[in-house]
Design an enzyme around this catalytic site. Structure first.
Site, PDB file in Angstrom:
ATOM      1  N   ASP A  52       0.848  -1.181   0.000  1.00  0.00           N
ATOM      2  CA  ASP A  52       0.000   0.000   0.000  1.00  0.00           C
ATOM      3  C   ASP A  52       0.894   1.245   0.000  1.00  0.00           C
ATOM      4  OD1 ASP A  52      -2.699   1.132   0.355  1.00  0.00           O
ATOM      5  OD2 ASP A  52      -1.764   1.962   2.137  1.00  0.00           O
ATOM      6  N   THR A  85      -2.489   6.773  -4.314  1.00  0.00           N
ATOM      7  CA  THR A  85      -1.294   7.470  -3.826  1.00  0.00           C
ATOM      8  C   THR A  85      -0.058   7.077  -4.626  1.00  0.00           C
ATOM      9  OG1 THR A  85      -1.207   5.772  -2.145  1.00  0.00           O
ATOM     10  CG2 THR A  85      -1.961   7.913  -1.456  1.00  0.00           C
ATOM     11  N   THR A  86       0.086   5.785  -4.910  1.00  0.00           N
ATOM     12  CA  THR A  86       1.272   5.364  -5.662  1.00  0.00           C
ATOM     13  C   THR A  86       1.261   6.011  -7.038  1.00  0.00           C
ATOM     14  OG1 THR A  86       0.944   3.259  -4.547  1.00  0.00           O
ATOM     15  CG2 THR A  86       2.663   3.328  -6.186  1.00  0.00           C
ATOM     16  N   ASP A 366      -8.995   1.494   1.994  1.00  0.00           N
ATOM     17  CA  ASP A 366      -8.916   2.063   0.647  1.00  0.00           C
ATOM     18  C   ASP A 366     -10.184   1.773  -0.142  1.00  0.00           C
ATOM     19  OD1 ASP A 366      -6.391   2.772   1.244  1.00  0.00           O
ATOM     20  OD2 ASP A 366      -5.394   1.583  -0.310  1.00  0.00           O
TER      21      ASP A 366
HETATM   22  P1  ADP Z   1      -2.428   3.228  -6.075  1.00  0.00           P
HETATM   23  O1  ADP Z   1      -1.761   3.486  -4.759  1.00  0.00           O
HETATM   24  O2  ADP Z   1      -2.082   4.286  -7.067  1.00  0.00           O
HETATM   25  O3  ADP Z   1      -3.883   2.980  -5.956  1.00  0.00           O
HETATM   26  P2  ADP Z   1      -2.205   0.421  -6.708  1.00  0.00           P
HETATM   27  O4  ADP Z   1      -1.009  -0.425  -6.431  1.00  0.00           O
HETATM   28  O5  ADP Z   1      -3.409   0.213  -5.892  1.00  0.00           O
HETATM   29  O6  ADP Z   1      -1.731   1.925  -6.644  1.00  0.00           O
HETATM   30  O7  ADP Z   1      -2.550   0.234  -8.254  1.00  0.00           O
HETATM   31  C1  ADP Z   1      -3.637   0.853  -8.830  1.00  0.00           C
HETATM   32  C2  ADP Z   1      -3.623   0.727 -10.334  1.00  0.00           C
HETATM   33  O8  ADP Z   1      -3.738  -0.635 -10.749  1.00  0.00           O
HETATM   34  C3  ADP Z   1      -4.830   1.453 -10.888  1.00  0.00           C
HETATM   35  O9  ADP Z   1      -4.450   2.203 -12.008  1.00  0.00           O
HETATM   36  C4  ADP Z   1      -5.750   0.308 -11.286  1.00  0.00           C
HETATM   37  O10 ADP Z   1      -6.647   0.659 -12.307  1.00  0.00           O
HETATM   38  C5  ADP Z   1      -4.759  -0.727 -11.725  1.00  0.00           C
HETATM   39  N1  ADP Z   1      -5.330  -2.081 -11.791  1.00  0.00           N
HETATM   40  C6  ADP Z   1      -6.003  -2.760 -10.828  1.00  0.00           C
HETATM   41  N2  ADP Z   1      -6.403  -3.976 -11.262  1.00  0.00           N
HETATM   42  C7  ADP Z   1      -5.958  -4.089 -12.547  1.00  0.00           C
HETATM   43  C8  ADP Z   1      -6.035  -5.113 -13.550  1.00  0.00           C
HETATM   44  N3  ADP Z   1      -6.650  -6.260 -13.304  1.00  0.00           N
HETATM   45  N4  ADP Z   1      -5.469  -4.867 -14.746  1.00  0.00           N
HETATM   46  C9  ADP Z   1      -4.824  -3.712 -14.991  1.00  0.00           C
HETATM   47  N5  ADP Z   1      -4.712  -2.712 -14.089  1.00  0.00           N
HETATM   48  C10 ADP Z   1      -5.265  -2.888 -12.883  1.00  0.00           C
HETATM   49 MG    MG Z   2      -4.783   1.388  -4.902  1.00  0.00          MG
END
Ligand code: ADP
Ligand code: MG
Length: 505
Positions: A52, A85-86, A366
């Protein structure tokens, strides 16, 4: 420092940029469902594994001011949208990284800032046009938020549970209470309308009537509290016994009577501290059940739910509030569930170990947040970085409109936006460049919902893959990242400040 040649100012700028990029680099590998975990270790050797972004940034020991600004931007993103956030940090890192290349080509920071500002406005306007109605996609918003987090492995019905909680709370994040209970399996987790107390009644429960009445007392009703600061001179043990039996007993009976007067037809009293057995027994005879030794947060939640302030003594009791109280046993746990006028939802989360329970709680935090945002705003966009990428193509098409050197900044902004989809693919083991090129081709051909295929590589439709995000999250990530980058680019010198004995130095 200020009397040094301009090169040193450029150095200050580069140092800030380098520090910000280092932060982005450190969280980059956690982005997306295939992102890796980071192990957080403190000086005591305590550890936690998480992917996270917000948690990692919060716990990182960050000293550089440029890096701290990036963390601030991530905090803003977290507080407004609960997630993303990431992505924000990676975007800011890419924007600043690209600005270095523009410096090398001789662009002034002001020109870069102007271009970035314009690009952010165009990108946000364009992302607005990509939105869909949220109502059919709430489960998918929850699922997208938790994919890659350990909640996903521990709990099959997590997205459904999340959406149920948000709907019950009317989309208001502050009305959702999360109660974590160690033990049991994650699938024993449950969502209740009302406030759930991990408690039992003090004496065997009286028959509880629906549409009952309740009182809330923010103190205890026991000897240790009541006899504080009282001095007595008693001649003998017998005299003491007498005193105990009569004076204190009278006080208790009086207190019980005050409660009974407010609950003539029975009901429930919630007491913050301990309750004297004499009072409890007297109340029980009058069909009044007691829940004692409550957490302060539980008292506050009940107060919101019932719409009454907690009384400080039995003398200042308000009129009893309407409520339904039930005892429930789920798995191995007994709960008292209180329902009232207000919309409060309690999510009881279970996990076998402290680590899993913590990760489940963070994942839910989240997911509940983003579903609330999607539910309230009613707008979502396909995820996987597809919206950022589509905005990037839009910017490239419009860059020539601004003319001059600023268009180079717009192109640099577009390049940064493409990094989200590319990094998601890269973290899943595929080529960042090939994915971006593949996505450009699809989007230019009109397949605007395409994102990275994290299973097989290449590209795939995010709508078919059920990957959705709140529109606000994507929009805010672009805004937070561009604002912090512009702020950092505008700093051309770092000057030590007097500490004045305040704050860390
Ligand atoms: P953040 O802290 O930015 O939320 P995450 O590690 O939670 O970072 O990653 C979020 C990203 O991963 C988002 O852009 C989301 O749309 C993408 N994502 C989630 N599931 C999938 C999937 N199955 N295929 C492609 N992208 C995905
Ligand atoms: Mg996320």
């Amino acid at each position: 420092m200020s009397n040094q040649p301009p090169e040193s100012k450029q150095t200050a700028q580069r140092l800030n940029i380098r520090a910000a990029k280092a932060i982005a680099e450190s969280v980059k590998s956690t982005l997306g469902p295939a992102g890796m975990d980071k192990m957080l270790v403190n000086a005591m050797g305590d550890f936690a594994a998480t992917n996270d972004g917000a948690t990692i940034l919060q716990d990182m020991d960050i000293a550089h001011p440029g890096a701290k600004m990036i963390v601030e931007a991530a905090n803003t993103q977290e507080s407004i949208c609960y997630d993303g956030t990431t992505s924000t940090v990676i975007l800011a890192g890419a924007l600043l990284g690209n600005s270095e290349g523009l410096f090398d080509k001789g662009l002034h920071p002001n020109v870069i800032c102007k271009g970035y500002r314009q690009a952010a406005r165009w990108a946000v306007d364009h992302i607005n046009t990509l939105s869909y109605d949220a109502s059919e996609h709430l489960n998918n918003v929850a699922r997208t938020s938790i994919t890659g987090k350990s909640v996903e492995q521990h709990m099959e019905n997590a997205p459904e549970l999340c959406v149920e909680a948000v709907k019950l709370a009317g989309g208001d994040f502050d009305r959702i209470r999360v109660l974590t209970q160690l033990g049991g399996g994650a699938d024993d987790s449950h969502c209740f309308s009302g406030v759930v107390l991990h408690k039992e009644f003090m004496l065997p429960a009286m028959p509880l009537k629906p549409n009952g009445k309740a009182l809330l007392i923010n103190t205890g009703l026991s000897d240790t509290k009541m006899d504080d600061n009282v001095q007595l001179n008693l001649g003998s043990a017998a005299e003491y016994q007498n005193f105990k039996q009569f004076s204190s007993r009278d006080t208790w009976v009086e207190k019980a009577d005050q409660i009974i007067a407010k609950l003539p037809d029975g009901g429930v009293v919630f007491v913050r501290d301990h309750m004297n057995e004499v009072v409890a027994a007297t109340l029980a005879k009058n069909n009044i059940s007691v829940v004692q030794r409550m957490q302060e947060s539980d008292v506050a939640a009940l107060s919101t739910l019932l719409g009454i302030p907690p009384a400080h003594t039995t003398e200042d009791l308000m009129d009893a509030a309407d409520c339904d109280v039930e005892c429930k046993t789920i798995g191995d746990m007994k709960y008292v569930v209180v329902k009232g006028e207000g919309e409060v939802t309690t999510l009881v989360l279970r996990g076998a170990t402290k680590q899993t329970l913590d990760e489940i709680e963070r994942g839910f935090d989240d997911a509940l947040g983003v579903v609330c945002v999607a539910y309230k705003t009613g707008q979502v966009v396909p995820g996987g970085g597809s919206a950022y990428l589509n905005a990037a193509l839009h910017l490239s098409a419009r860059a020539a409109e601004v003319g001059g050197r600023a268009q180079m900044a717009i192109d640099a902004f577009a390049d940064a936006l493409e990094q989200i989809a590319g990094t998601i693919a890269e973290n899943a083991g595929f080529s960042l460049l090939d994915t971006i090129l593949g996505l450009r081709t699809e989007h230019l051909a009109g397949n605007t919902t395409f994102g990275p295929d994290i299973e097989n590589g290449g590209t795939t439709c995010m709508v078919e893959a059920n990957v959705w995000e709140p529109l606000d999250l994507v929009r805010q990530a672009v805004l937070s990242a561009s604002e912090v980058s512009i702020s950092i680019l505008r700093i051309d010198d770092i000057i030590s400040r007097r500490s004045d004995n305040q704050g860390p130095q």
